[in-house]
Design an enzyme around this catalytic site. Sequence first.
Site, PDB file in Angstrom:
ATOM      1  N   ARG A 161      -2.139  22.470 -14.044  1.00 19.38           N
ATOM      2  CA  ARG A 161      -1.133  21.159 -14.419  1.00 19.38           C
ATOM      3  C   ARG A 161      -1.582  20.747 -15.780  1.00 19.38           C
ATOM      4  O   ARG A 161      -0.755  20.180 -16.542  1.00 19.38           O
ATOM      5  CB  ARG A 161      -1.291  20.186 -13.282  1.00 19.38           C
ATOM      6  CG  ARG A 161      -0.121  19.143 -13.742  1.00 19.38           C
ATOM      7  CD  ARG A 161       0.106  18.275 -12.562  1.00 19.38           C
ATOM      8  NE  ARG A 161       1.108  17.342 -12.924  1.00 19.38           N
ATOM      9  CZ  ARG A 161       1.726  16.475 -11.903  1.00 19.38           C
ATOM     10  NH1 ARG A 161       1.472  16.449 -10.889  1.00 19.38           N
ATOM     11  NH2 ARG A 161       2.686  15.518 -12.673  1.00 19.38           N
ATOM     12  N   GLU A 163      10.085  17.579 -24.880  1.00 19.47           N
ATOM     13  CA  GLU A 163       9.395  17.959 -23.504  1.00 19.47           C
ATOM     14  C   GLU A 163       9.931  18.999 -23.044  1.00 19.47           C
ATOM     15  O   GLU A 163       9.102  19.843 -22.351  1.00 19.47           O
ATOM     16  CB  GLU A 163       9.412  16.841 -22.283  1.00 19.47           C
ATOM     17  CG  GLU A 163       8.885  15.554 -22.826  1.00 19.47           C
ATOM     18  CD  GLU A 163       7.324  15.092 -22.539  1.00 19.47           C
ATOM     19  OE1 GLU A 163       6.606  16.097 -22.579  1.00 19.47           O
ATOM     20  OE2 GLU A 163       6.935  14.090 -22.412  1.00 19.47           O
ATOM     21  N   HIS A 192      -0.218  10.553 -26.989  1.00 20.59           N
ATOM     22  CA  HIS A 192      -0.487   9.449 -26.466  1.00 20.59           C
ATOM     23  C   HIS A 192      -1.341   8.569 -27.533  1.00 20.59           C
ATOM     24  O   HIS A 192      -1.056   7.266 -27.320  1.00 20.59           O
ATOM     25  CB  HIS A 192      -1.207   9.591 -25.178  1.00 20.59           C
ATOM     26  CG  HIS A 192      -0.590  10.005 -23.970  1.00 20.59           C
ATOM     27  ND1 HIS A 192      -1.175  10.523 -22.798  1.00 20.59           N
ATOM     28  CD2 HIS A 192       0.669  10.052 -23.704  1.00 20.59           C
ATOM     29  CE1 HIS A 192      -0.111  11.019 -21.961  1.00 20.59           C
ATOM     30  NE2 HIS A 192       0.930  10.746 -22.363  1.00 20.59           N
ATOM     31  N   ARG A 225       0.851  -1.137   0.009  1.00 20.93           N
ATOM     32  CA  ARG A 225       0.141   0.080  -0.135  1.00 20.93           C
ATOM     33  C   ARG A 225       0.763   1.283  -0.089  1.00 20.93           C
ATOM     34  O   ARG A 225       0.349   2.406   0.484  1.00 20.93           O
ATOM     35  CB  ARG A 225      -1.248  -0.041   1.159  1.00 20.93           C
ATOM     36  CG  ARG A 225      -1.914  -1.281   1.185  1.00 20.93           C
ATOM     37  CD  ARG A 225      -3.095  -0.771   1.978  1.00 20.93           C
ATOM     38  NE  ARG A 225      -3.971  -1.974   2.067  1.00 20.93           N
ATOM     39  CZ  ARG A 225      -3.853  -3.178   2.719  1.00 20.93           C
ATOM     40  NH1 ARG A 225      -3.014  -3.023   3.943  1.00 20.93           N
ATOM     41  NH2 ARG A 225      -4.790  -3.894   2.826  1.00 20.93           N
ATOM     42  N   ASN A 263      -0.145  18.908 -20.468  1.00 17.65           N
ATOM     43  CA  ASN A 263      -0.582  17.763 -21.328  1.00 17.65           C
ATOM     44  C   ASN A 263      -0.683  18.464 -22.951  1.00 17.65           C
ATOM     45  O   ASN A 263      -0.856  17.790 -23.621  1.00 17.65           O
ATOM     46  CB  ASN A 263      -2.125  17.606 -21.115  1.00 17.65           C
ATOM     47  CG  ASN A 263      -1.869  16.750 -19.582  1.00 17.65           C
ATOM     48  OD1 ASN A 263      -0.898  15.934 -19.513  1.00 17.65           O
ATOM     49  ND2 ASN A 263      -2.995  16.832 -18.922  1.00 17.65           N
ATOM     50  N   GLU A 300      -3.630  17.727 -10.418  1.00 14.79           N
ATOM     51  CA  GLU A 300      -4.004  17.913 -12.043  1.00 14.79           C
ATOM     52  C   GLU A 300      -5.635  17.959 -11.541  1.00 14.79           C
ATOM     53  O   GLU A 300      -6.327  17.045 -12.271  1.00 14.79           O
ATOM     54  CB  GLU A 300      -3.626  16.835 -12.791  1.00 14.79           C
ATOM     55  CG  GLU A 300      -3.928  17.413 -14.517  1.00 14.79           C
ATOM     56  CD  GLU A 300      -3.191  16.608 -15.135  1.00 14.79           C
ATOM     57  OE1 GLU A 300      -1.875  16.215 -15.413  1.00 14.79           O
ATOM     58  OE2 GLU A 300      -3.819  16.250 -16.238  1.00 14.79           O
ATOM     59  N   LYS A 343       8.342  23.166 -14.172  1.00 16.97           N
ATOM     60  CA  LYS A 343       7.395  22.023 -13.884  1.00 16.97           C
ATOM     61  C   LYS A 343       7.216  22.062 -12.397  1.00 16.97           C
ATOM     62  O   LYS A 343       5.851  21.980 -11.803  1.00 16.97           O
ATOM     63  CB  LYS A 343       8.022  20.832 -14.372  1.00 16.97           C
ATOM     64  CG  LYS A 343       6.913  19.762 -14.221  1.00 16.97           C
ATOM     65  CD  LYS A 343       7.078  18.593 -14.973  1.00 16.97           C
ATOM     66  CE  LYS A 343       5.886  17.340 -14.481  1.00 16.97           C
ATOM     67  NZ  LYS A 343       6.123  16.027 -15.173  1.00 16.97           N
ATOM     68  N   HIS A 366      -0.125  16.013 -25.747  1.00 11.11           N
ATOM     69  CA  HIS A 366      -0.457  14.649 -25.418  1.00 11.11           C
ATOM     70  C   HIS A 366      -1.522  14.055 -26.103  1.00 11.11           C
ATOM     71  O   HIS A 366      -1.638  12.834 -25.688  1.00 11.11           O
ATOM     72  CB  HIS A 366      -0.005  14.692 -23.865  1.00 11.11           C
ATOM     73  CG  HIS A 366       1.479  14.644 -23.471  1.00 11.11           C
ATOM     74  ND1 HIS A 366       2.079  15.940 -23.743  1.00 11.11           N
ATOM     75  CD2 HIS A 366       2.152  14.014 -22.915  1.00 11.11           C
ATOM     76  CE1 HIS A 366       3.559  15.638 -23.432  1.00 11.11           C
ATOM     77  NE2 HIS A 366       3.582  14.245 -22.759  1.00 11.11           N
ATOM     78  N   LYS A 414       3.601  11.684 -10.761  1.00  6.55           N
ATOM     79  CA  LYS A 414       2.644  10.653 -11.716  1.00  6.55           C
ATOM     80  C   LYS A 414       3.390   9.357 -11.950  1.00  6.55           C
ATOM     81  O   LYS A 414       4.547   9.458 -12.374  1.00  6.55           O
ATOM     82  CB  LYS A 414       2.180  11.320 -12.952  1.00  6.55           C
ATOM     83  CG  LYS A 414       1.465  12.516 -12.946  1.00  6.55           C
ATOM     84  CD  LYS A 414       0.786  12.882 -14.331  1.00  6.55           C
ATOM     85  CE  LYS A 414      -0.150  13.817 -14.500  1.00  6.55           C
ATOM     86  NZ  LYS A 414      -0.464  14.330 -15.849  1.00  6.55           N
ATOM     87  N   HIS A 443       8.235   8.337 -27.134  1.00  8.38           N
ATOM     88  CA  HIS A 443       7.225   9.258 -26.309  1.00  8.38           C
ATOM     89  C   HIS A 443       7.537  10.541 -26.894  1.00  8.38           C
ATOM     90  O   HIS A 443       6.500  11.372 -27.388  1.00  8.38           O
ATOM     91  CB  HIS A 443       7.323   9.085 -24.790  1.00  8.38           C
ATOM     92  CG  HIS A 443       6.201  10.046 -24.122  1.00  8.38           C
ATOM     93  ND1 HIS A 443       5.012  10.039 -24.196  1.00  8.38           N
ATOM     94  CD2 HIS A 443       6.532  11.075 -23.600  1.00  8.38           C
ATOM     95  CE1 HIS A 443       4.455  10.980 -23.375  1.00  8.38           C
ATOM     96  NE2 HIS A 443       5.399  11.826 -23.137  1.00  8.38           N
TER      97      HIS A 443
END
Length: 355
Positions: A233, A175, A244, A111, A237, A227, A217, A240, A133, A257
């Site tokens: 935030r 990026e 993606h 956990r 993206n 986000e 960032k 993306h 993330k 990527h």
Amino acid sequence: MQSRIVIRRGALAKLGTLVRSVATARRAAVVSDANVAALHGPAALTALRSSGFDAELVTFRPGERTKRPRELARLWDELAAMALGRSDLIVALGGGVIGDLAGFAAATWLRGVMWIGVPTSLLAQVDSSVGGKTAVDLTHGKNLVGAFHQPRLVVVDPDLLATLPRRHLRAGLAEVVKIGMATDARLFAWVERNLEPLVAAETRALEAAVVRAVGAKARIVRADERERANGPRTALNLGHTLGHALEAARGYRGILHGEAVAIGLRAAARLSMRTARLAPRDAERLERALDALGLPRRMPPTPLASLLQAMAHDKKRTNRSVRWVLTPRVGHASVPHPVDSRLVKAVLLSLGARG
Ligand SMILES: NC(=O)c1ccc[n+]([C@@H]2O[C@H](COP(=O)([O-])OP(=O)(O)OC[C@H]3O[C@@H](n4cnc5c(N)ncnc54)[C@H](O)[C@@H]3O)[C@@H](O)[C@H]2O)c1
Ligand SMILES: [Zn+2]
């Protein structure tokens, strides 16, 4: 909780001391891929062991296809075999793939256990190691299973970039361009002034890029760690939605990527001119920077239908329509919003999608 971030040439040799300053753990599972493990694994292990950690390496095949549930399950099994306990830790030594995989393992193992990021690719140093993330990909879409789990510490050693292949260096620069275009006009202008040393992989230029991109960032993440819908935030993206979808539609093979993000940025710029009043001059600045960094101008031939289907699984989607982060001017991005699907199709076709 925000992570402590150390950016320093030669930091890998000090990894043990740096980690010891935040952790009382006995064991450390060092997760890496075969390329990085061969080049930098011994230094990481030596540094950790000399500070009293019982450190063991777990390696994966390099590439995006390692970021999937099957490999995650293998990592859990390895952690079980090591009997990694609640007060032990995981070190992610590698690019964004290893960071996302090992970070998600840390979020879920018992956990949640502490993890430390040691990003080794430019993409990971400027972007993915900051912000917490973590995720794995599914056939249906990128990063569909994941968690927010901040690393306790991120150790960035720009010297490690000396061994990074040029294609991956360029992917990381995509990026940096994204962060500048979406959030920081000064960073974008700095990139424009430093295109040559950046593509030539000059360490000082790369180190400066890392410092500036991480600063930009981290500011955004501080303002909006989880986000929120329409929070600041979401700007990160930019590029993306298509990026993606392109990766998923191609089965996470062949295209990196950062390359997919570069094509996604071009799409966002073209849509932004039509719907967000981006000045053609600013769209040109973006495309010219991507060109100068040697990033692709067109996608490999990909059916339009597969792209649209993959976009339908994107997390930014609402009930009915795919939403795009757009940019009205350099240094700014909009909150995600729907764009007319005919316009989207025209732009995808202009970037090499097959009708
Ligand atoms: N979590 C986030 O916020 C976030 C942000 C951006 C991207 N990402 C994710 O990051 C991933 C892409 O990361 P990436 O581009 O680093 O890919 P990657 O982890 O596959 O690394 C790229 C390649 O470079 C090699 N490599 C890495 N460091 C090296 C070094 N120092 N010397 C020699 N070779 C080295 C790796 O073995 C690999 O082949 C994608 O899955 C993307 O979704 C996550
Ligand atoms: Zn990205």
